[in-house]
Design a protein around this motif. Structure first.
Motif, short mmCIF file in Angstrom:
data_model
loop_
_atom_site.label_atom_id
_atom_site.label_comp_id
_atom_site.label_asym_id
_atom_site.label_seq_id
_atom_site.Cartn_x
_atom_site.Cartn_y
_atom_site.Cartn_z
N LEU A 1 27.05 78.39 23.69
CA LEU A 1 27.16 79.36 22.60
C LEU A 1 28.50 80.04 22.70
CD1 LEU A 1 25.54 81.00 20.29
CD2 LEU A 1 25.39 82.75 22.04
N LYS A 2 29.15 80.18 21.54
CA LYS A 2 30.45 80.84 21.55
C LYS A 2 30.47 81.85 20.42
CE LYS A 2 35.32 79.78 21.11
NZ LYS A 2 36.25 78.80 20.54
N LEU A 3 30.77 83.10 20.78
CA LEU A 3 30.97 84.11 19.76
C LEU A 3 32.46 84.28 19.61
CD1 LEU A 3 28.40 86.88 20.82
CD2 LEU A 3 28.07 85.00 19.23
N ASP A 4 32.94 84.17 18.39
CA ASP A 4 34.37 84.25 18.17
C ASP A 4 34.67 85.50 17.34
OD1 ASP A 4 37.02 83.72 17.89
OD2 ASP A 4 36.76 82.16 16.36
N ARG A 5 35.06 86.55 18.01
CA ARG A 5 35.44 87.83 17.39
C ARG A 5 34.43 88.28 16.32
NH1 ARG A 5 40.62 85.93 15.22
NH2 ARG A 5 39.74 83.96 15.82
N VAL A 6 33.17 88.31 16.67
CA VAL A 6 32.17 88.73 15.67
C VAL A 6 32.21 90.24 15.50
CG1 VAL A 6 30.60 86.78 15.95
CG2 VAL A 6 30.28 88.81 17.34
N THR A 7 32.02 90.64 14.23
CA THR A 7 32.07 92.05 13.87
C THR A 7 30.92 92.33 12.92
OG1 THR A 7 34.46 92.09 14.09
CG2 THR A 7 33.48 93.81 12.72
N ASP B 1 29.88 90.22 9.72
CA ASP B 1 30.82 90.48 8.64
C ASP B 1 32.11 89.68 8.85
OD1 ASP B 1 29.14 92.33 7.42
OD2 ASP B 1 29.84 93.93 8.74
N GLU B 2 32.48 89.54 10.11
CA GLU B 2 33.67 88.75 10.45
C GLU B 2 33.34 87.93 11.69
OE1 GLU B 2 37.21 91.13 11.11
OE2 GLU B 2 36.53 92.50 9.53
N GLY B 3 34.14 86.92 11.93
CA GLY B 3 33.97 86.12 13.14
C GLY B 3 32.92 85.03 12.96
N ARG B 4 32.80 84.21 13.99
CA ARG B 4 31.90 83.06 13.88
C ARG B 4 30.98 82.97 15.09
NH1 ARG B 4 35.15 77.83 13.43
NH2 ARG B 4 36.26 78.83 15.15
#
Lengths: 264, 333
Positions: free
Chosen positions: A4-10, A56-59
């Motif tokens: 699992l990778k969270l990429d700059r989630v907001t 709202d942002e990120g993946r």
């Protein structure tokens, strides 16, 4: 490739920035803890991982696939299971039926029949030690039993990643040690990754996780090996409102000038 | 499903009761009308329970499905009365039309309203029956507010005697069959993944989603199934039994309320509940209308309050807890 990778989630709720550009990666078979005081954004982050909220942002990337906008019922069959901070059993159904529901709609999904799911449920009932409560309505269990049942239900989903929301809150130290040992065992036996969320029971964190991510006011404060993270003065400050000077000095001496490497 | 006969044991008491109703009605003089009324209430409960009982959602517009079912049968008979070779097949076409119309209406209502949660769903459905009634009257479709009377068509197709037997006997038998079929489907759902998914979403919809359950899909399955039985019930108990249909009568919210009472009284989500609820409701309504004519509706309010206070799980819900662990357990569901 990480599991699992969270990429700059907001995630924002009106003017409140609940989760602020958080990135995180977890490998297959890893067990990490997310800690942080009340209101740090841990639960929101969990809800983003399990699909209750859309960031709202990120993946959010699971096994190389972007699942940021996938509804929760489509994530579960991919292999994301979770428990809740306050247990949410299907109260009128029996313990066995509750756990069987996990098997029926998890990664095994279409492959198992109702009868097979009930058999799988029996296996997990034995594993979490609820044999005496098999036929009881789940709503009638004690809070600790409900937690165990939820874990069994999530494990019956046969997940690749288990998200555990405050699994140990409200437990006494003996139960915590028991639970920690149990989690270590199932992690190896079932070959799953675990992200455990813990508010303040450091006893559990220290015994459980190889790696800790500390959150504060929505942002990632520290992401490091457990002993390192827990002795970081910034973490101590978050919890106690300022580390003693002596502590800071000693820490600088042993950790040297690179001590900022965990900063987000 | 693989054959495991014990799974179907809970149907035994249900079917014994329906058979008893048929035998009492057909062998004791003067009892047929009462039994027919009881059968209607049991069937109504059994059909509504598939949605209300299994999902926990209250549909206040439920009677609309009975209404369109009634129109389905009425349309089948009036439009095809001239095709002589159809014979009894016209009834089957009428039932099929009722099913199709109830399905279409439930899809339309469900696609919109089932996206709403709990109380919001209930509020959204309140207007469905009235809306449909005014639509028929205002748009003047299917004869508008004049309704449809098809006694003449039935007499023309079947002859006076058969037509009379159809409305005084066969329509009621059909109602019993529908009740039995609805009970079978209820049990089949309970024992399959559909039932487990519905239990989960009834108890905690958000947790159900996280467990991998596509809640909207399962709600719609229950909704359509329930609506189809309502359509069949309207086609037989209302169109065949009394060969006319007027919009204000078949879209009367009163029947929805009765259905809710029956399901809650017997035990929502249980197999036996609608039968028990239907019998108690029907019998007490019947005797109250003799003993205290005019009061039968007034007295139901306190009865409902008592049920909710003393048997929140309904009579069968309470009974289930009583027989737990005894040999009776596998017959009470």
């Amino acid at each position: 490739m990480s599991l699992l990778k969270l990429d700059r989630v907001t995630k924002r709720f009106g003017g409140l920035l609940a989760v602020d550009h958080v990135s995180l990666e977890i490998e297959a078979g890893e067990l990490i803890a997310i800690v942080g005081p009340n209101g740090a954004g841990k639960t929101t982050l969990f809800n983003i991982m399990s699909g209750v909220f859309i960031p709202d942002e990120g993946r959010v990337i699971f096994e190389g696939r972007d699942i940021s906008r996938l509804p929760p019922y489509k994530r579960a069959p991919l292999g994301i299971g979770r428990t809740f901070q306050i247990p949410r059993p299907f109260s009128s159904a029996t313990v066995r039926e509750n756990i069987a529901i996990g098997a029926m709609f998890g990664t095994l999904g279409k492959k198992v029949s109702v009868d097979e799911s009930l058999k799988i449920a029996d296996r997990y009932i034995d594993m979490v030690g609820l044999q005496l409560h098999r036929g009881k309505a789940a709503g009638s269990l004690t809070p600790v039993e409900k937690k165990m049942m939820e874990i069994a239900r999530a494990l019956a989903m046969n997940p690749k990643l288990l998200l555990m929301d405050e699994a140990m809150a409200g437990m006494n130290p003996k139960d915590i040690d028991h639970m920690v040992a149990f989690l270590m065992r199932i992690k190896d036996e079932e070959k799953i990754s675990v992200i455990a969320m813990v508010e303040h029971i450091m006893r559990a964190v220290a015994g459980l996780a190889e790696r800790v991510m500390v959150m504060h006011q929505g942002a990632k404060l520290v992401d490091a090996a457990t002993t390192e993270a827990l002795s970081d003065p910034r973490v101590v400050e978050v919890y106690f409102g300022g580390a003693p000077k002596e502590f800071k000095k000693n820490w600088k001496k042993t950790n040297g000038p690179e001590s900022d490497k965990g900063t987000a | 499903m693989r054959a495991d006969p014990t799974k179907y044991y809970p149907l035994i008491p249900v079917y014994v009761a329906y058979l008893a109703m048929f035998l009492i009605g057909s062998n004791m003089t003067g009892m047929w009308q009462l039994m027919a009324m009881l059968a209607f209430y049991c069937a109504l409960g059994q059909a509504f329970n598939i949605f209300l009982g299994m999902t926990g959602y209250v549909d206040f517009g439920y009677v609309a499905f009975l209404g369109v079912g009634t129109y389905g049968m009425a349309l089948g008979i009036t439009k095809l009365a001239h095709v002589e070779e159809l014979g009894i097949g016209i009834i089957i076409i009428g039932l099929a039309l009722a099913v199709v119309m109830a399905t279409l209406l439930s899809l339309a209502v469900g696609a919109v309203a089932l996206r709403l949660r709990g109380a919001y769903f209930a509020i959204a459905t309140i207007g469905v029956n009235e809306g449909f009634r005014y639509f028929i009257e205002g748009a003047k479709i299917w004869n508008g507010s004049e309704g449809m009377i098809f006694t003449a068509e039935l007499n023309q197709i079947f002859g006076r005697e058969t037509a009379s037997a159809l409305s005084t006997f066969w329509a009621d038998v059909l109602v019993l069959i529908i009740a039995a079929a609805a009970a079978f489907v209820t049990l089949y759902y309970m024992k399959s993944k559909i039932g487990y998914a519905l239990t989960a979403l009834r108890e905690d919809e958000d947790a159900a989603k996280v467990m991998g359950i596509h809640v909207t899909k399962y709600k719609i399955i229950a909704f359509i199934t329930s609506a189809v039985f309502a359509g069949l019930l309207g086609a037989s108990a209302w169109a065949l039994k009394t060969p006319y249909v007027f919009p204000p009568e078949v879209f009367e919210i009163h029947y929805t309320v009765e259905a809710i009472i029956i399901v809650l009284l017997g035990g929502a989500g249980t197999l036996l509940g609608p039968l028990v609820g239907g019998l108690i409701y029907g019998l007490s309504k019947y005797y109250l209308s003799i003993v205290l004519p005019g009061f039968q509706l007034l007295i139901f309010a306190p009865i409902i309050i008592l049920i909710i206070v003393f048997f929140p799980e309904g009579i069968v819900g309470m009974l289930k807890n009583r027989v737990k662990g005894t040999a009776l357990e596998q017959y009470v569901l």
